[in-house]
Design an enzyme around this catalytic site. Structure first.
Site, PDB file in Angstrom:
ATOM      1  CE1 TYR A 141      -4.006  -1.605  -0.408  1.00 41.63           C
ATOM      2  CE2 TYR A 141      -3.661  -2.649   1.736  1.00 41.63           C
ATOM      3  CZ  TYR A 141      -4.382  -2.523   0.568  1.00 41.63           C
ATOM      4  OH  TYR A 141      -5.485  -3.317   0.344  1.00 41.63           O
ATOM      5  CB  SER A 151       1.440  -6.357   0.663  1.00 37.25           C
ATOM      6  OG  SER A 151       1.042  -6.889   1.924  1.00 37.25           O
ATOM      7  NE  ARG A 152       9.606  -9.042   2.303  1.00 37.01           N
ATOM      8  CZ  ARG A 152      10.624  -9.616   1.674  1.00 37.01           C
ATOM      9  NH1 ARG A 152      10.769  -9.485   0.385  1.00 37.01           N
ATOM     10  NH2 ARG A 152      11.492 -10.326   2.357  1.00 37.01           N
ATOM     11  CB  ALA A 153       3.308  -7.144   5.292  1.00 36.39           C
ATOM     12  CG  ASP A 180      13.859  -0.809  13.162  1.00 31.90           C
ATOM     13  OD1 ASP A 180      12.721  -0.720  13.683  1.00 31.90           O
ATOM     14  OD2 ASP A 180      14.445  -1.894  13.026  1.00 31.90           O
ATOM     15  CE1 TYR A 203      -8.260  -7.089   6.662  1.00 35.97           C
ATOM     16  CE2 TYR A 203      -7.365  -8.407   8.464  1.00 35.97           C
ATOM     17  CZ  TYR A 203      -8.074  -8.314   7.274  1.00 35.97           C
ATOM     18  OH  TYR A 203      -8.591  -9.444   6.703  1.00 35.97           O
ATOM     19  CE  LYS A 238      -2.792  -2.967  10.986  1.00 41.57           C
ATOM     20  NZ  LYS A 238      -1.845  -1.925  10.514  1.00 41.57           N
ATOM     21  CE1 TYR A 274      -3.533  -8.553  10.033  1.00 41.84           C
ATOM     22  CE2 TYR A 274      -4.371  -7.652  12.085  1.00 41.84           C
ATOM     23  CZ  TYR A 274      -3.640  -7.507  10.924  1.00 41.84           C
ATOM     24  OH  TYR A 274      -3.017  -6.300  10.666  1.00 41.84           O
ATOM     25  CG  LEU A 293      -2.316   1.574   4.965  1.00 46.00           C
ATOM     26  CD1 LEU A 293      -3.652   1.517   4.254  1.00 46.00           C
ATOM     27  CD2 LEU A 293      -1.743   2.967   4.872  1.00 46.00           C
TER      28      LEU A 293
HETATM   29  P1  NAD Z   1       4.201  -4.139   2.934  1.00 48.45           P
HETATM   30  O1  NAD Z   1       5.045  -5.339   3.157  1.00 48.45           O
HETATM   31  O2  NAD Z   1       4.267  -3.486   1.605  1.00 48.45           O
HETATM   32  O3  NAD Z   1       4.487  -3.001   4.005  1.00 48.45           O
HETATM   33  C1  NAD Z   1       4.906  -3.215   5.315  1.00 48.45           C
HETATM   34  C2  NAD Z   1       6.227  -2.490   5.459  1.00 48.45           C
HETATM   35  O4  NAD Z   1       6.568  -2.368   6.842  1.00 48.45           O
HETATM   36  C3  NAD Z   1       7.390  -3.217   4.791  1.00 48.45           C
HETATM   37  O5  NAD Z   1       7.983  -2.345   3.837  1.00 48.45           O
HETATM   38  C4  NAD Z   1       8.351  -3.472   5.946  1.00 48.45           C
HETATM   39  O6  NAD Z   1       9.693  -3.376   5.547  1.00 48.45           O
HETATM   40  C5  NAD Z   1       7.964  -2.362   6.894  1.00 48.45           C
HETATM   41  N1  NAD Z   1       8.384  -2.522   8.297  1.00 48.45           N
HETATM   42  C6  NAD Z   1       8.186  -3.590   9.114  1.00 48.45           C
HETATM   43  N2  NAD Z   1       8.718  -3.345  10.323  1.00 48.45           N
HETATM   44  C7  NAD Z   1       9.254  -2.091  10.270  1.00 48.45           C
HETATM   45  C8  NAD Z   1       9.960  -1.274  11.201  1.00 48.45           C
HETATM   46  N3  NAD Z   1      10.225  -1.710  12.436  1.00 48.45           N
HETATM   47  N4  NAD Z   1      10.373  -0.052  10.800  1.00 48.45           N
HETATM   48  C9  NAD Z   1      10.117   0.393   9.555  1.00 48.45           C
HETATM   49  N5  NAD Z   1       9.457  -0.329   8.633  1.00 48.45           N
HETATM   50  C10 NAD Z   1       9.042  -1.563   8.988  1.00 48.45           C
HETATM   51  O7  NAD Z   1       2.716  -4.620   3.280  1.00 48.45           O
HETATM   52  P2  NAD Z   1       1.303  -3.858   3.311  1.00 48.45           P
HETATM   53  O8  NAD Z   1       0.311  -4.970   3.458  1.00 48.45           O
HETATM   54  O9  NAD Z   1       1.159  -2.913   2.190  1.00 48.45           O
HETATM   55  O10 NAD Z   1       1.332  -3.080   4.695  1.00 48.45           O
HETATM   56  C11 NAD Z   1       1.195  -1.680   4.824  1.00 48.45           C
HETATM   57  C12 NAD Z   1       0.137  -1.361   5.867  1.00 48.45           C
HETATM   58  O11 NAD Z   1      -1.134  -1.770   5.362  1.00 48.45           O
HETATM   59  C13 NAD Z   1       0.317  -2.080   7.194  1.00 48.45           C
HETATM   60  O12 NAD Z   1      -0.027  -1.227   8.257  1.00 48.45           O
HETATM   61  C14 NAD Z   1      -0.705  -3.205   7.099  1.00 48.45           C
HETATM   62  O13 NAD Z   1      -1.126  -3.680   8.363  1.00 48.45           O
HETATM   63  C15 NAD Z   1      -1.810  -2.472   6.378  1.00 48.45           C
HETATM   64  N6  NAD Z   1      -2.870  -3.320   5.805  1.00 48.45           N
HETATM   65  C16 NAD Z   1      -2.574  -4.301   4.896  1.00 48.45           C
HETATM   66  C17 NAD Z   1      -3.578  -5.098   4.366  1.00 48.45           C
HETATM   67  C18 NAD Z   1      -3.271  -6.180   3.352  1.00 48.45           C
HETATM   68  O14 NAD Z   1      -4.123  -7.025   3.073  1.00 48.45           O
HETATM   69  N7  NAD Z   1      -2.087  -6.182   2.752  1.00 48.45           N
HETATM   70  C19 NAD Z   1      -4.915  -4.888   4.762  1.00 48.45           C
HETATM   71  C20 NAD Z   1      -5.207  -3.869   5.678  1.00 48.45           C
HETATM   72  C21 NAD Z   1      -4.167  -3.099   6.195  1.00 48.45           C
END
Ligand code: NAD
Length: 286
Positions: free
Chosen positions: A16, A222-224, A73, A172, A190, A182, A170
């Site tokens: 995202y 996403s990766r996460a 970080d 959830y 969250k 989850y 962001l």
């Molecule tokens: P993403 O992997 O693109 O992003 C997560 C990022 O967090 C990664 O780039 C990772 O390197 C970084 N990160 C982790 N620990 C960290 C730290 N200590 N310091 C700095 N950076 C750190 O995945 P995403 O799913 O796009 O996640 C982005 C946001 O969206 C998150 O808050 C996630 O909970 C939220 N979200 C995701 C979804 C989904 O389905 N993917 C749904 C709802 C909400």
């Protein structure tokens, strides 16, 4: 005059954060990025080698420019908080000034101010464990990386945010409804993030006329999300059961962030905005 955005939590072009950066860039914002230290090297290398060029294309055909990438970080607020083993870790020792206060300081030195702050990061080491099996350490780590990281970012960036600025995170739906799988305290993290959105909206609004909102996003591969392990099931579930039966695209979240950051949203603060094809409004799957 164009706005300047700092987006924390981009390490590839699948999440995202990347989509939000693109929507903000398309609207004319200058883009600064905070990338998790262990992921910095590969992200910068990929960026330099053109691996993301296809996904850098904006609606007008130009490529999104990232003015600067900062190592970050978000679980550490200042250098004194960093334990010796992390300081000595090769991946961390290769970079410097990556604690939250130091990154804010660097952005201030480099650019003076920002208008938009985006928190697009989360981490829960025990996310695959049910809450009943989550350790205290795992739970607190989820809260530290996914909730307090936002309090800390806003605290340290607020002094350099221009009045009228906007801050977005962001979240959830697992914060308010049961989403088995989850785990690890991520649902709790969250819930904290959403509650903090309201309190921070009050404090940042009164202090700096800055708005604070969170986007409750639907499932994205996403990766996460892949690390959690049930993302394909959640995407299928949403397509089957949501009012809008289509796959959610990251751009739809990016565009909402651009709206929330713009003067079009000048009276919206303290809100949880659902960008999930309406799934949150369903009472049962059908
Ligand atoms: P993403 O992997 O693109 O992003 C997560 C990022 O967090 C990664 O780039 C990772 O390197 C970084 N990160 C982790 N620990 C960290 C730290 N200590 N310091 C700095 N950076 C750190 O995945 P995403 O799913 O796009 O996640 C982005 C946001 O969206 C998150 O808050 C996630 O909970 C939220 N979200 C995701 C979804 C989904 O389905 N993917 C749904 C709802 C909400």
């Amino acid at each position: 005059k164009g706005k300047r955005a700092f987006i924390a939590g981009i390490a590839d072009d699948n999440g995202y954060g990347w989509a939000i950066a693109k929507s903000l860039a398309a609207a004319g914002a200058e883009i600064l990025v905070g990338t998790w230290v262990p992921a910095l090297n590969i992200f910068e290398t990929s960026l330099r080698r053109g691996k993301f060029d296809e996904s850098r294309v904006l609606p007008d055909g130009s490529l999104m420019e990232i003015t600067k990438v900062y190592p970050l970080d978000a679980v550490f607020d200042s250098l004194e908080d960093v334990p010796e083993d992390i300081k000595a870790n090769k991946r961390y020792a290769g970079s410097s000034k990556w604690t939250v206060s130091e990154v804010a300081e660097s952005v201030k030195e480099d650019f003076g101010s920002i208008d938009i702050l985006v928190h697009s990061l989360a981490n829960g080491p025990e996310v695959t464990k049910p809450l009943l099996e989550t350790s205290r350490k795992g739970y607190l780590a989820a809260i530290s990386a996914s909730s307090y990281s936002y309090v800390s970012l806003l605290k340290h960036f607020l002094p350099i945010m221009n009045p009228g600025g906007s801050s977005i995170s962001l979240t959830y739906i697992a914060s308010e409804r049961i989403i088995p799988g989850y785990g690890g305290g991520m649902s709790s993290a969250k819930a904290a993030l959403e509650s903090d959105t309201r309190v921070l909206a009050f404090e940042a609004g009164r202090k700096k006329k800055v708005r604070v909102n969170t986007i409750s996003a639907g499932p994205l591969r996403s990766r996460a999300a892949k690390a959690i392990g049930f993302i394909d099931m959640m995407i299928d579930y949403s397509i089957a059961n949501a009012p809008l039966q289509k796959e959610l695209s990251a751009d739809e979240v990016g565009n909402t962030a651009a709206f929330l950051a713009s003067p079009l949203a000048s009276a919206i603060t303290g809100a949880v905005i659902y960008v999930d094809n309406g799934l949150n409004a369903m009472g049962v799957g059908i």
